[in-house]
Scaffold this motif. Sequence first.
Motif, PDB file in Angstrom:
ATOM      1  N   GLY A 100       0.818  -1.214   0.000  1.00  0.00           N
ATOM      2  CA  GLY A 100       0.000   0.000   0.000  1.00  0.00           C
ATOM      3  C   GLY A 100       0.845   1.256   0.000  1.00  0.00           C
ATOM      4  O   GLY A 100       1.956   1.276   0.518  1.00  0.00           O
ATOM      5  N   GLU A 101       0.277   2.305  -0.597  1.00  0.00           N
ATOM      6  CA  GLU A 101       0.964   3.594  -0.641  1.00  0.00           C
ATOM      7  C   GLU A 101       0.485   4.481   0.502  1.00  0.00           C
ATOM      8  O   GLU A 101      -0.613   4.307   1.017  1.00  0.00           O
ATOM      9  CB  GLU A 101       0.700   4.285  -1.974  1.00  0.00           C
ATOM     10  N   ARG A 102       1.306   5.453   0.858  1.00  0.00           N
ATOM     11  CA  ARG A 102       0.954   6.434   1.878  1.00  0.00           C
ATOM     12  C   ARG A 102       1.751   7.703   1.640  1.00  0.00           C
ATOM     13  O   ARG A 102       2.794   7.692   0.978  1.00  0.00           O
ATOM     14  CB  ARG A 102       1.243   5.897   3.266  1.00  0.00           C
ATOM     15  N   ALA A 103       1.287   8.781   2.212  1.00  0.00           N
ATOM     16  CA  ALA A 103       2.015  10.038   2.146  1.00  0.00           C
ATOM     17  C   ALA A 103       3.073  10.050   3.246  1.00  0.00           C
ATOM     18  O   ALA A 103       2.778   9.665   4.386  1.00  0.00           O
ATOM     19  CB  ALA A 103       1.060  11.205   2.342  1.00  0.00           C
ATOM     20  N   PRO A 104       4.286  10.451   2.934  1.00  0.00           N
ATOM     21  CA  PRO A 104       5.317  10.511   3.978  1.00  0.00           C
ATOM     22  C   PRO A 104       4.910  11.354   5.189  1.00  0.00           C
ATOM     23  O   PRO A 104       5.339  11.076   6.303  1.00  0.00           O
ATOM     24  CB  PRO A 104       6.525  11.119   3.245  1.00  0.00           C
ATOM     25  N   ASP A 105       4.063  12.355   4.983  1.00  0.00           N
ATOM     26  CA  ASP A 105       3.605  13.181   6.102  1.00  0.00           C
ATOM     27  C   ASP A 105       2.771  12.396   7.109  1.00  0.00           C
ATOM     28  O   ASP A 105       2.574  12.854   8.239  1.00  0.00           O
ATOM     29  CB  ASP A 105       2.789  14.376   5.595  1.00  0.00           C
ATOM     30  N   ASP A 106       2.265  11.221   6.716  1.00  0.00           N
ATOM     31  CA  ASP A 106       1.448  10.402   7.613  1.00  0.00           C
ATOM     32  C   ASP A 106       2.287   9.533   8.551  1.00  0.00           C
ATOM     33  O   ASP A 106       1.744   8.871   9.431  1.00  0.00           O
ATOM     34  CB  ASP A 106       0.512   9.491   6.803  1.00  0.00           C
ATOM     35  N   ILE A 107       3.590   9.547   8.373  1.00  0.00           N
ATOM     36  CA  ILE A 107       4.479   8.717   9.192  1.00  0.00           C
ATOM     37  C   ILE A 107       4.852   9.480  10.460  1.00  0.00           C
ATOM     38  O   ILE A 107       5.442  10.557  10.393  1.00  0.00           O
ATOM     39  CB  ILE A 107       5.751   8.347   8.401  1.00  0.00           C
ATOM     40  N   ASP A 108       4.489   8.909  11.619  1.00  0.00           N
ATOM     41  CA  ASP A 108       4.831   9.569  12.883  1.00  0.00           C
ATOM     42  C   ASP A 108       5.607   8.679  13.844  1.00  0.00           C
ATOM     43  O   ASP A 108       5.942   9.088  14.943  1.00  0.00           O
ATOM     44  CB  ASP A 108       3.567  10.096  13.572  1.00  0.00           C
ATOM     45  N   LEU A 109       5.927   7.444  13.420  1.00  0.00           N
ATOM     46  CA  LEU A 109       6.518   6.462  14.316  1.00  0.00           C
ATOM     47  C   LEU A 109       7.600   5.658  13.602  1.00  0.00           C
ATOM     48  O   LEU A 109       7.429   5.280  12.449  1.00  0.00           O
ATOM     49  CB  LEU A 109       5.409   5.511  14.800  1.00  0.00           C
TER      50      LEU A 109
ATOM     51  N   PRO B 107       8.626  15.273   8.312  1.00  0.00           N
ATOM     52  CA  PRO B 107       8.226  16.280   9.305  1.00  0.00           C
ATOM     53  C   PRO B 107       7.266  15.770  10.373  1.00  0.00           C
ATOM     54  O   PRO B 107       7.233  16.310  11.472  1.00  0.00           O
ATOM     55  CB  PRO B 107       7.572  17.374   8.461  1.00  0.00           C
ATOM     56  N   GLY B 108       6.522  14.731  10.113  1.00  0.00           N
ATOM     57  CA  GLY B 108       5.576  14.206  11.096  1.00  0.00           C
ATOM     58  C   GLY B 108       6.160  13.176  12.034  1.00  0.00           C
ATOM     59  O   GLY B 108       5.483  12.695  12.951  1.00  0.00           O
ATOM     60  N   LEU B 109       7.416  12.796  11.828  1.00  0.00           N
ATOM     61  CA  LEU B 109       8.028  11.743  12.633  1.00  0.00           C
ATOM     62  C   LEU B 109       8.349  12.280  14.029  1.00  0.00           C
ATOM     63  O   LEU B 109       9.187  13.168  14.185  1.00  0.00           O
ATOM     64  CB  LEU B 109       9.300  11.221  11.951  1.00  0.00           C
ATOM     65  N   HIS B 110       7.662  11.735  15.033  1.00  0.00           N
ATOM     66  CA  HIS B 110       7.833  12.218  16.409  1.00  0.00           C
ATOM     67  C   HIS B 110       8.074  11.112  17.428  1.00  0.00           C
ATOM     68  O   HIS B 110       8.500  11.400  18.535  1.00  0.00           O
ATOM     69  CB  HIS B 110       6.602  13.013  16.855  1.00  0.00           C
ATOM     70  N   HIS B 111       7.772   9.861  17.089  1.00  0.00           N
ATOM     71  CA  HIS B 111       7.792   8.790  18.084  1.00  0.00           C
ATOM     72  C   HIS B 111       8.698   7.632  17.672  1.00  0.00           C
ATOM     73  O   HIS B 111       8.942   7.404  16.494  1.00  0.00           O
ATOM     74  CB  HIS B 111       6.377   8.256  18.320  1.00  0.00           C
ATOM     75  N   ILE B 112       9.126   6.885  18.677  1.00  0.00           N
ATOM     76  CA  ILE B 112       9.952   5.700  18.485  1.00  0.00           C
ATOM     77  C   ILE B 112       9.479   4.631  19.464  1.00  0.00           C
ATOM     78  O   ILE B 112       9.005   4.956  20.558  1.00  0.00           O
ATOM     79  CB  ILE B 112      11.454   6.025  18.690  1.00  0.00           C
TER      80      ILE B 112
END
Length: 188
Positions: A21-30, A137-142
């Motif tokens: 599946g495809e997604r927008a990189p901005d949707d990645i937060d983890l 830019p949405g990456l905030h968690h690990i």
Amino acid sequence: MPDRAPPRIDSQPLPYVAQLGERAPDDIDLVVIHCTELPDLAMARSYGERVLYDSGSGNSGHFYIDRDGSIVQYVPVERIAHHVSGYNPRSIGIELVNTGRYPHWLDSRHQAMDEPYPEAQIAALIDLLQHLCDTLPGLHHIAGHEALDTRDEVASDDPDRRVQRKLDPGPLFPWPRVLAAVTLTPLG
């Protein structure tokens, strides 16, 4: 964006990448940290190429970091890799080559994860995480895989015992060092 040079990443897409599946990189937060629980990168690639789903895809992380610090990308960040149940659409999976519990993953007598992570591998992981923070830019968690998949399974050696499915990246992963080097916060 900082003036930091990106790490060297060798792109080796899995054969079924177009089926993911495809997604927008901005949707990645983890970002989820895994260990392969396999002896080497070649075997990890072989496991990643296995087709397990009707879509024609299988289980794989986005990035793999070998013990010498070399980084290979099997799945582009714009694609959803299958690496952790319930979190795939929002996350990047990073796999560190490490034997973990191999080859007795679910044997209750072999649950120790005692292979240390080499300095070169952790330095490469930090470089990659810093790069991902710079470019997503949405990456905030690990999180570690074990924190997100807490299910257990019947032990392979004793049907009356249960073991945790996922223990990676395991007790020898240097969380304090990694967290001190990045702007990511633990999930939860």
